[in-house]
Motif scaffolding. Sequence first.
Motif, mmCIF file in Angstrom:
data_model
loop_
_atom_site.group_PDB
_atom_site.id
_atom_site.type_symbol
_atom_site.label_atom_id
_atom_site.label_comp_id
_atom_site.label_asym_id
_atom_site.label_seq_id
_atom_site.Cartn_x
_atom_site.Cartn_y
_atom_site.Cartn_z
ATOM 1 N N ASN A 1 0.855 -1.193 0.000
ATOM 2 C CA ASN A 1 0.000 0.000 0.000
ATOM 3 C C ASN A 1 0.887 1.237 0.000
ATOM 4 N N PRO A 2 1.191 1.808 -1.152
ATOM 5 C CA PRO A 2 2.117 2.954 -1.201
ATOM 6 C C PRO A 2 1.626 4.177 -0.431
ATOM 7 N N LEU A 3 0.333 4.288 -0.197
ATOM 8 C CA LEU A 3 -0.175 5.456 0.523
ATOM 9 C C LEU A 3 0.240 5.462 1.990
ATOM 10 N N SER A 4 0.573 4.307 2.523
ATOM 11 C CA SER A 4 0.997 4.243 3.928
ATOM 12 C C SER A 4 2.454 4.635 4.140
ATOM 13 N N LEU A 5 3.120 5.032 3.064
ATOM 14 C CA LEU A 5 4.527 5.411 3.204
ATOM 15 C C LEU A 5 4.694 6.698 4.001
#
Length: 247
Positions: free
Chosen positions: A139-143
């Motif tokens: 999930n790239p948004l949790s970076l």
Amino acid sequence: PKSPRRPVPCCSDPTHPVRSTPRRKVLGGMSQPTATAYPAQRVEVAQATPVVHGEASNAPVYGEPVQGQPPAYQQPVPAYTAPGMNQGPAQPTQAVVWVEEQGLTATEQYLISLLQYARTVKILSIIDIVFTVLNAIRNPLSLFLVAGPLCGLYGAIKFNPCLATCYLIYSALKTVFNILQLALYDQLFAVRSTWVIVVLAFSTVVQVWITWIAYKYRQLVADLTPEKLDSLARAEGNPNSRRLVFA
């Protein structure tokens, strides 16, 4: 006028008698006498005496010349001490040795506790960064959540109260999120899995403990004054300052 040089008879001349005296070597027209061996002189050197109970006697150590004799060895050699033999009292050193924690002052105990909590926060922040990056692969948004443990890491390194507060808020929000996931599991997930519930409950308990450690560290770093900060380097010499805390 110089007298004529007498001819030297040849060795092959049968009329020349055999000499019993040592010959002279003729080099460059000058006669050189052969080397004569002289008797060697005997030099007596005192033997080393053992050291008893760390006290040395007044006898000369090996390498020191005996009175009336020429020196045979100029550099003195230390006396030999047998293994297991008492070598006398230990010499005091200038290093700071921490003997008992109860003998420390209140400031020193505070600094040691601060270092222990700071070391614990560093390790927890690094672990959180690793798991956040691994979760960002799916999930790239949790970076962007990696900003929270980064605040905790640099806050523990720099002893910064603002960064420590940010890490405390991040840990508290993460704890609330895990509790909500556990409470609303049936509404959030269509399939009920016991394994997922156990893992989620365990992670919630761990996150509550991390939030408590962040809270304790925030309290300690808020009381840090410039005078105490100057004594922080001395407190780092205490072996107890490298321990991790769990409460």
